[in-house]
Design a protein around this motif. Structure first.
Motif, PDB file in Angstrom:
ATOM      1  N   HIS A 189       0.824  -1.207   0.000  1.00 42.48           N
ATOM      2  CA  HIS A 189       0.000   0.000   0.000  1.00 42.48           C
ATOM      3  C   HIS A 189       0.861   1.262   0.000  1.00 42.48           C
ATOM      4  O   HIS A 189       0.614   2.194  -0.777  1.00 42.48           O
ATOM      5  CB  HIS A 189      -0.915  -0.030   1.221  1.00 42.48           C
ATOM      6  CG  HIS A 189      -1.738   1.217   1.418  1.00 42.48           C
ATOM      7  ND1 HIS A 189      -2.912   1.436   0.736  1.00 42.48           N
ATOM      8  CD2 HIS A 189      -1.552   2.299   2.225  1.00 42.48           C
ATOM      9  CE1 HIS A 189      -3.415   2.608   1.106  1.00 42.48           C
ATOM     10  NE2 HIS A 189      -2.612   3.138   2.019  1.00 42.48           N
ATOM     11  N   GLN A 190       1.879   1.286   0.877  1.00 45.60           N
ATOM     12  CA  GLN A 190       2.701   2.493   0.967  1.00 45.60           C
ATOM     13  C   GLN A 190       3.476   2.748  -0.323  1.00 45.60           C
ATOM     14  O   GLN A 190       3.633   3.893  -0.739  1.00 45.60           O
ATOM     15  CB  GLN A 190       3.680   2.379   2.146  1.00 45.60           C
ATOM     16  CG  GLN A 190       3.029   2.522   3.521  1.00 45.60           C
ATOM     17  CD  GLN A 190       2.556   1.181   4.069  1.00 45.60           C
ATOM     18  OE1 GLN A 190       2.468   0.190   3.341  1.00 45.60           O
ATOM     19  NE2 GLN A 190       2.229   1.159   5.370  1.00 45.60           N
ATOM     20  N   SER A 191       3.940   1.689  -0.989  1.00 46.38           N
ATOM     21  CA  SER A 191       4.737   1.906  -2.196  1.00 46.38           C
ATOM     22  C   SER A 191       3.899   2.461  -3.336  1.00 46.38           C
ATOM     23  O   SER A 191       4.409   3.180  -4.195  1.00 46.38           O
ATOM     24  CB  SER A 191       5.428   0.613  -2.628  1.00 46.38           C
ATOM     25  OG  SER A 191       4.500  -0.334  -3.095  1.00 46.38           O
ATOM     26  N   THR A 192       2.602   2.149  -3.370  1.00 49.40           N
ATOM     27  CA  THR A 192       1.774   2.694  -4.440  1.00 49.40           C
ATOM     28  C   THR A 192       1.521   4.189  -4.259  1.00 49.40           C
ATOM     29  O   THR A 192       1.079   4.852  -5.199  1.00 49.40           O
ATOM     30  CB  THR A 192       0.424   1.961  -4.527  1.00 49.40           C
ATOM     31  OG1 THR A 192      -0.309   2.139  -3.307  1.00 49.40           O
ATOM     32  CG2 THR A 192       0.618   0.484  -4.807  1.00 49.40           C
ATOM     33  N   TYR A 193       1.785   4.706  -3.060  1.00 51.99           N
ATOM     34  CA  TYR A 193       1.712   6.152  -2.831  1.00 51.99           C
ATOM     35  C   TYR A 193       3.094   6.779  -2.709  1.00 51.99           C
ATOM     36  O   TYR A 193       3.210   7.979  -2.495  1.00 51.99           O
ATOM     37  CB  TYR A 193       0.913   6.444  -1.566  1.00 51.99           C
ATOM     38  CG  TYR A 193      -0.568   6.279  -1.739  1.00 51.99           C
ATOM     39  CD1 TYR A 193      -1.321   7.232  -2.417  1.00 51.99           C
ATOM     40  CD2 TYR A 193      -1.220   5.158  -1.246  1.00 51.99           C
ATOM     41  CE1 TYR A 193      -2.685   7.078  -2.574  1.00 51.99           C
ATOM     42  CE2 TYR A 193      -2.589   4.992  -1.395  1.00 51.99           C
ATOM     43  CZ  TYR A 193      -3.316   5.960  -2.066  1.00 51.99           C
ATOM     44  OH  TYR A 193      -4.661   5.792  -2.229  1.00 51.99           O
ATOM     45  N   GLY A 194       4.152   5.961  -2.802  1.00 53.40           N
ATOM     46  CA  GLY A 194       5.499   6.480  -2.589  1.00 53.40           C
ATOM     47  C   GLY A 194       6.419   6.256  -3.758  1.00 53.40           C
ATOM     48  O   GLY A 194       6.433   7.028  -4.716  1.00 53.40           O
ATOM     49  N   ASN A 195       7.175   5.140  -3.722  1.00 50.89           N
ATOM     50  CA  ASN A 195       8.206   4.924  -4.740  1.00 50.89           C
ATOM     51  C   ASN A 195       7.741   4.064  -5.911  1.00 50.89           C
ATOM     52  O   ASN A 195       8.484   3.873  -6.875  1.00 50.89           O
ATOM     53  CB  ASN A 195       9.448   4.295  -4.110  1.00 50.89           C
ATOM     54  CG  ASN A 195       9.132   2.989  -3.374  1.00 50.89           C
ATOM     55  OD1 ASN A 195       8.146   2.323  -3.663  1.00 50.89           O
ATOM     56  ND2 ASN A 195       9.976   2.641  -2.411  1.00 50.89           N
ATOM     57  N   GLY A 196       6.526   3.508  -5.848  1.00 55.37           N
ATOM     58  CA  GLY A 196       6.008   2.733  -6.963  1.00 55.37           C
ATOM     59  C   GLY A 196       6.655   1.376  -7.158  1.00 55.37           C
ATOM     60  O   GLY A 196       6.516   0.773  -8.224  1.00 55.37           O
ATOM     61  N   VAL A 335       2.641   1.753 -11.058  1.00 48.99           N
ATOM     62  CA  VAL A 335       1.546   1.420 -10.151  1.00 48.99           C
ATOM     63  C   VAL A 335       1.320   2.523  -9.124  1.00 48.99           C
ATOM     64  O   VAL A 335       0.566   2.332  -8.165  1.00 48.99           O
ATOM     65  CB  VAL A 335       1.799   0.071  -9.440  1.00 48.99           C
ATOM     66  CG1 VAL A 335       1.895  -1.064 -10.456  1.00 48.99           C
ATOM     67  CG2 VAL A 335       3.047   0.137  -8.566  1.00 48.99           C
ATOM     68  N   LEU A 336       1.933   3.669  -9.312  1.00 45.10           N
ATOM     69  CA  LEU A 336       1.709   4.787  -8.397  1.00 45.10           C
ATOM     70  C   LEU A 336       0.250   5.245  -8.460  1.00 45.10           C
ATOM     71  O   LEU A 336      -0.335   5.339  -9.537  1.00 45.10           O
ATOM     72  CB  LEU A 336       2.624   5.952  -8.742  1.00 45.10           C
ATOM     73  CG  LEU A 336       4.081   5.835  -8.275  1.00 45.10           C
ATOM     74  CD1 LEU A 336       4.915   6.953  -8.871  1.00 45.10           C
ATOM     75  CD2 LEU A 336       4.150   5.881  -6.749  1.00 45.10           C
ATOM     76  N   ARG A 337      -0.304   5.577  -7.286  1.00 48.24           N
ATOM     77  CA  ARG A 337      -1.703   5.993  -7.222  1.00 48.24           C
ATOM     78  C   ARG A 337      -1.863   7.483  -6.964  1.00 48.24           C
ATOM     79  O   ARG A 337      -2.994   7.961  -6.821  1.00 48.24           O
ATOM     80  CB  ARG A 337      -2.434   5.205  -6.138  1.00 48.24           C
ATOM     81  CG  ARG A 337      -2.496   3.723  -6.450  1.00 48.24           C
ATOM     82  CD  ARG A 337      -3.571   3.050  -5.651  1.00 48.24           C
ATOM     83  NE  ARG A 337      -3.192   2.853  -4.255  1.00 48.24           N
ATOM     84  CZ  ARG A 337      -4.007   2.341  -3.323  1.00 48.24           C
ATOM     85  NH1 ARG A 337      -5.231   1.998  -3.639  1.00 48.24           N
ATOM     86  NH2 ARG A 337      -3.590   2.169  -2.087  1.00 48.24           N
ATOM     87  N   ALA A 338      -0.778   8.215  -6.912  1.00 48.37           N
ATOM     88  CA  ALA A 338      -0.885   9.653  -6.643  1.00 48.37           C
ATOM     89  C   ALA A 338       0.160  10.386  -7.469  1.00 48.37           C
ATOM     90  O   ALA A 338       1.263   9.882  -7.697  1.00 48.37           O
ATOM     91  CB  ALA A 338      -0.699   9.950  -5.157  1.00 48.37           C
ATOM     92  N   GLY A 339      -0.193  11.590  -7.908  1.00 53.53           N
ATOM     93  CA  GLY A 339       0.729  12.404  -8.675  1.00 53.53           C
ATOM     94  C   GLY A 339       0.136  12.803 -10.010  1.00 53.53           C
ATOM     95  O   GLY A 339      -0.922  12.320 -10.419  1.00 53.53           O
ATOM     96  N   PRO A 340       0.787  13.718 -10.715  1.00 52.22           N
ATOM     97  CA  PRO A 340       0.274  14.177 -12.010  1.00 52.22           C
ATOM     98  C   PRO A 340       0.390  13.091 -13.067  1.00 52.22           C
ATOM     99  O   PRO A 340       1.182  12.148 -12.938  1.00 52.22           O
ATOM    100  CB  PRO A 340       1.172  15.377 -12.339  1.00 52.22           C
ATOM    101  CG  PRO A 340       2.456  15.078 -11.615  1.00 52.22           C
ATOM    102  CD  PRO A 340       2.053  14.385 -10.352  1.00 52.22           C
TER     103      PRO A 340
END
Length: 525
Positions: A189-196, A335-340
């Motif tokens: 979960h944390q990686s999808t909002y962090g480093n991918g 797989v990042l869930r946040a960002g432009p």
């Protein structure tokens, strides 16, 4: 509304320390129960509708009726239980045209065939009969390859990697040298909002089986020592797409402690497109959107909830269409869930499959196991995907139909008893539209008022203003443009056809007062 507390408890994992264990379990039970209720209710409505239709299409057994729930004529696969008392290969005969087509029995006790030109929001009758002795039954054959006139699929039996070729365009569809096509990935979960970061889970095939028949050819991969237990890829002889199902076993997924929140599972789909000027088209409730041009400045542009289909388009117009049934999340590039929204550097898509959590932080008992709701469901989860190509540029109307067809398969049912005097003809349509970019999103009885009122919702899918003619087998006595909650507003001329103007990507609700007693004669005409 009072039962739900937006996103604070849902998605299985509660916000830490905000809710008691009882509240967490209650919320998860409610959400899972609602999903089950909707699924079961939908199936019951479909069953009821098919019973009503088949009662008007009585015929000698084992005749069958195939109903098309979409608003355009359609050639697609139909599926029935194997008929009782029929042994050996079967074929189907179209009772309207007397044309004969092969049928094929499947390992799960079904009979499949290609139903040609089923009328829009209509039906076609077929007679099931023994096939000539020369017709081969479905059988297992050696090999690691399947093909029809549109696609070829190969599997490397050592690694399980797939290669897919578009035979019409003469090009490979899977990018080489990177992620495996249809590989299973796990990300915290944390990686999808962090480093991918993510992990590619090993999936060495245990067995590869090819089954060939007169209607379809399939390639099944069984795996060992992995949650990714099975993939079945199917090519139908005359249909221009490939379909596959993935089966995941939740009981074989790793235990996720509360401090890690959850694990997210994805399927990697590296397509051999681009990288120059790739465009992503995402189907939403408001039509197809291009994140590069349609997102507001600063909006999150990483993962997208897809209505039915996503498309990747190259600079030269070649487009790959990806339809998904059970899962709805698509990520482009990572797989990042946040960002432009990123500039696409490759044609790799990530299809979000499921999230898994085993513990949550309650406010009364600390860390507690998550057992209610979805965790109590059966361990095996099936995900269905479909892949097709458009060679000359992205066509949103055709792409929308591609997605609708995956989500709304043809419905087939055996007919009860002998043909009656009030039976409908062997093929017919109850409602037609003359614009390919307009679909019937809903057709049902009105929730209140006259029992002769139908609610018809139309949706424009290509992003352009359109005038559409609606022809109904039910003579329309009165017609209104209605509110989304079905209240009649502006009366319109009840003509045949009914002419309606839609704005780009618009949904319009019509309330139609019909004469159902005349439907049979209208369908005959």
């Amino acid at each position: 509304l009072l039962d739900y507390d937006e996103h604070s408890v849902g998605s299985i994992v509660p916000w830490p320390g905000m809710f008691t264990q009882e509240q967490i379990e209650h919320d998860n039970d409610l959400r899972y129960g609602l999903a089950q209720e909707i699924s079961q209710g939908s199936q019951a409505l479909l069953q009821q509708g098919m019973e009503t239709l088949s009662a008007r299409l009585q015929g000698p057994e084992p005749d069958a009726v195939v109903f098309n729930p979409t608003s355009w004529a359609r050639t697609d696969v139909a599926s029935l239980p194997l008929p009782e008392g029929v042994s050996g290969p079967c074929q189907v005969c179209d009772e309207a045209t007397d044309e004969v087509a092969p049928a094929q029995s499947t390992a799960d006790g079904r009979l499949i065939f290609i139903a040609e030109d089923v009328p829009p929001l209509g039906y076609r009758r077929f007679r099931i009969e023994p096939a000539p002795a020369a017709q081969a039954a479905a059988r297992a054959v050696p090999g690691d390859r399947i093909a029809n006139g549109y696609f070829e699929v190969r599997v490397d039996q050592a690694s399980g990697n797939l290669q897919i070729s578009d035979l019409v365009a003469g090009r490979a569809l899977v990018a080489e040298g990177g992620l495996p096509f249809n590989g299973l990935l796990r990300a915290g979960h944390q990686s999808t909002y962090g480093n991918g970061q993510y992990e590619v889970l090993p999936g060495r095939p245990l067995t590869v089986t090819v089954t060939s028949g007169p209607v379809a050819t399939s390639l099944t991969i069984e795996r060992a020592e992995t949650p990714f237990v099975r993939t079945c890829i199917t090519l139908y002889e005359s249909l221009p797409w490939l379909e596959w199902t993935n089966v995941l076993d939740r009981s074989l997924m790793r235990h996720v402690p509360a401090r890690e929140h959850s694990d997210l599972y994805f399927f990697s789909l590296p397509l051999a497109l681009g990288p120059e000027e790739l465009r992503l088209h995402i189907e939403t409730g408001a039509g197809f959107l291009d994140p590069a041009t349609d997102l507001l400045p600063g909006a999150n542009g990483r993962g997208f909830s897809v209505q039915r289909v996503a498309a990747l388009e190259e600079q030269d117009g070649y487009t790959a269409l990806l339809g998904s049934r059970e899962s709805f999340l698509v990520f482009a590039g990572s797989v990042l869930r946040a960002g432009p929204y990123p500039a696409l550097q490759s044609g790799t898509l990530f299809a979000g499959a499921m999230g898994v959590a085993h513990e949550g932080q309650s406010k009364d008992k600390g860390v507690v196991p998550l057992q209610a709701g979805e965790p109590s469901a059966p361990n095996l989860h099936t995900f269905t995907y479909r892949l097709a190509a458009q060679a000359t540029g992205f066509d949103p109307a055709a792409a929308a139909r591609f997605g609708w067809e995956l989500h709304s398969p043809l419905l087939a049912r055996y007919l009860p008893g002998r043909r009656g005097s009030n039976a409908l003809p062997p093929a017919g349509s109850f409602l037609t539209l003359d614009a390919p970019n307009v679909v019937v999103a809903e057709l049902k009885r009105a929730a209140f008022g006259s029992q002769d009122d139908l609610i018809l919702r139309l949706q424009e899918t290509a992003g352009k203003p359109t005038r559409v003619a609606v022809r109904s087998a039910f003579p329309i006595r009165e017609a209104w443009v209605a509110s989304p909650t079905e209240e009649p507003q502006d009366e319109i001329a009840a003509e045949q056809p009914l002419v309606i103007d839609l704005a780009a990507n618009a949904v319009i609700t019509l309330r139609l007062r019909v004469d159902p007693a005349s439907a049979a004669s209208a369908a005959q005409e």
